[in-house]
Design a protein around this motif. Structure first.
Motif, PDB file in Angstrom:
ATOM      1  N   UNK A 238      -1.984  35.269  -2.762  1.00 38.11           N
ATOM      2  CA  UNK A 238      -0.590  35.351  -3.159  1.00 38.11           C
ATOM      3  C   UNK A 238       0.053  33.974  -3.304  1.00 38.11           C
ATOM      4  N   UNK A 239      -0.345  33.040  -2.427  1.00 40.69           N
ATOM      5  CA  UNK A 239       0.186  31.690  -2.514  1.00 40.69           C
ATOM      6  C   UNK A 239      -0.158  31.063  -3.868  1.00 40.69           C
ATOM      7  N   UNK A 240      -1.373  31.277  -4.319  1.00 43.19           N
ATOM      8  CA  UNK A 240      -1.812  30.755  -5.620  1.00 43.19           C
ATOM      9  C   UNK A 240      -0.946  31.319  -6.742  1.00 43.19           C
ATOM     10  N   UNK A 241      -0.688  32.611  -6.708  1.00 49.80           N
ATOM     11  CA  UNK A 241       0.115  33.235  -7.755  1.00 49.80           C
ATOM     12  C   UNK A 241       1.547  32.718  -7.731  1.00 49.80           C
ATOM     13  N   UNK A 242       2.120  32.558  -6.535  1.00 48.80           N
ATOM     14  CA  UNK A 242       3.491  32.047  -6.429  1.00 48.80           C
ATOM     15  C   UNK A 242       3.568  30.604  -6.939  1.00 48.80           C
ATOM     16  N   UNK A 243       2.537  29.824  -6.661  1.00 52.97           N
ATOM     17  CA  UNK A 243       2.529  28.444  -7.133  1.00 52.97           C
ATOM     18  C   UNK A 243       2.372  28.369  -8.647  1.00 52.97           C
ATOM     19  N   UNK A 244       1.606  29.300  -9.216  1.00 54.33           N
ATOM     20  CA  UNK A 244       1.489  29.355 -10.673  1.00 54.33           C
ATOM     21  C   UNK A 244       2.810  29.762 -11.312  1.00 54.33           C
ATOM     22  N   UNK A 245       3.545  30.653 -10.657  1.00 55.07           N
ATOM     23  CA  UNK A 245       4.879  31.015 -11.162  1.00 55.07           C
ATOM     24  C   UNK A 245       5.796  29.792 -11.155  1.00 55.07           C
ATOM     25  N   UNK A 246       5.730  29.009 -10.077  1.00 51.69           N
ATOM     26  CA  UNK A 246       6.519  27.778 -10.010  1.00 51.69           C
ATOM     27  C   UNK A 246       6.114  26.827 -11.128  1.00 51.69           C
ATOM     28  N   UNK A 247       4.827  26.696 -11.356  1.00 46.49           N
ATOM     29  CA  UNK A 247       4.352  25.797 -12.411  1.00 46.49           C
ATOM     30  C   UNK A 247       4.833  26.229 -13.790  1.00 46.49           C
ATOM     31  N   UNK A 248       4.900  27.521 -14.020  1.00 48.11           N
ATOM     32  CA  UNK A 248       5.426  27.998 -15.303  1.00 48.11           C
ATOM     33  C   UNK A 248       6.835  27.474 -15.525  1.00 48.11           C
ATOM     34  N   UNK A 249       7.649  27.485 -14.463  1.00 45.44           N
ATOM     35  CA  UNK A 249       9.023  26.981 -14.570  1.00 45.44           C
ATOM     36  C   UNK A 249       9.037  25.460 -14.715  1.00 45.44           C
ATOM     37  N   UNK A 250       8.187  24.778 -13.955  1.00 43.54           N
ATOM     38  CA  UNK A 250       8.141  23.318 -14.038  1.00 43.54           C
ATOM     39  C   UNK A 250       7.699  22.851 -15.423  1.00 43.54           C
ATOM     40  N   UNK A 251       6.756  23.571 -16.011  1.00 46.17           N
ATOM     41  CA  UNK A 251       6.291  23.206 -17.354  1.00 46.17           C
ATOM     42  C   UNK A 251       7.425  23.323 -18.374  1.00 46.17           C
ATOM     43  N   UNK A 252       8.253  24.355 -18.231  1.00 45.37           N
ATOM     44  CA  UNK A 252       9.377  24.524 -19.152  1.00 45.37           C
ATOM     45  C   UNK A 252      10.398  23.398 -18.974  1.00 45.37           C
TER      46      UNK A 252
END
Length: 317
Positions: A238-252
């Protein structure tokens, strides 16, 4: 344009906000390391404006990191700040062993000085408290080294608040070195406020959390069983998925700012209150050149708040 220099603790030592971490060039855990490339990486860091180089007695089985710094940058010794660490060494079977006894710390410092081809180390850390030696006993070695003119300032790495205070009472600290990044912010609750109150610089490692916060690994990435990232919760479940969600926002956000994700993350890091410098490990010139770009420019208030909101959403239960 020359990069901004920041004062190290209460000293007159001035360092860049991005430092080169020299563990990778030792070649112990990083594949594909070659001497020519490591020398080129050190030169690239200096050419990019970085003046702060972080090594340690145990960076290499035979001090490889120190020797490379000497070969690449010995001719500009007066233009760079060298941080090193003592208190960890390799056993005969190549296992890291903590040894915080004063006589060990003094011996390691003297060996490091020889490897580095210098008379003084600008910042010398206790690499990590030895469970068998009270940290204030280890600190006595740093007082001795300072009085002998072998170090210009003292630091402590990977310590609790209590250990920081105990060391500081014996030998005034100029720097503390912990891990710190967007998804590992534990020091904000204790050590970082203490550092600000006591005029101790915070020099952080893993600002990009082993490539995670640089956006190097897509959501579907699978690490091989031998990869050390399996040890860390941020790369799992779950931590990996939450961090990927954060990265999606950071990339934008990065796209709107016309920055790479790594540069966005590093600029956020070095703009946090109390953070003096962020260590970026590298073993290829292009790695450290990209990270050095973070020293140019600052994120505006609106962007910082946008990032904080994204982090807050990531931290929701």
């Amino acid at each position: 344009m020359l990069p901004e220099l920041r004062t190290l603790g209460a000293t007159d030592i001035r360092v860049t906000s991005i430092a080169m971490g020299c563990w990778p060039i030792a070649g112990i855990t990083t594949q594909g390391v070659t001497k020519p490339r490591s020398l080129a990486t050190l030169q690239a860091a200096f050419d990019a404006g970085i003046n702060f180089f972080d090594t340690a007695y145990c960076y290499g089985y035979e001090g490889e990191s120190d020797r490379l710094i000497t070969e690449a940058l010995g001719h500009v010794r007066d233009k760079i700040v060298i941080a090193s660490k003592g208190g960890i060494q390799w056993s005969a079977d190549r296992v890291q062993v903590k040894d915080g006894r004063p006589e060990t710390i003094v011996r390691q410092c003297e060996e490091s000085l020889q490897r580095l081809g210098t008379d003084v180390i600008d910042l010398y850390y206790l690499h990590g408290p030895d469970p068998q030696v009270p940290v204030e006993i280890s600190a006595e070695a740093f007082v001795r080294l300072f009085e002998q003119g072998k170090i210009r300032s003292a630091g402590l790495s990977n310590a609790t608040l209590e250990q920081l205070s105990a060391f500081h009472r014996v030998c005034p600290l100029s720097a503390y070195q912990p891990r710190y990044n967007m998804v590992q912010r534990e020091i904000e609750q204790s050590q970082l406020p203490w550092c600000r109150e006591n005029h101790v610089s915070c020099i952080v490692y893993w600002p990009l959390m082993k490539g995670l916060l640089a956006g190097h690994y897509p959501r579907e990435h699978l690490f091989p069983p031998t990869d050390s990232r399996h040890k860390y919760a941020v790369f799992q479940g779950q931590e990996w998925q939450r961090n990927q969600d954060l990265l999606d926002e950071l990339k934008a956000i990065a796209r709107r700012c016309e920055l790479s994700v790594a540069r966005l993350v590093l600029q956020w890091t070095i703009q946090q209150a109390g953070i003096t410098s962020a260590l970026c490990g590298a073993h290829r010139p292009e790695q450290i050149q990209e990270n050095a770009f973070a020293m140019a420019g600052k994120l505006n208030h609106e962007t910082l708040m946008e990032i904080e909101s994204a982090i807050a959403r990531r931290d929701l239960p």
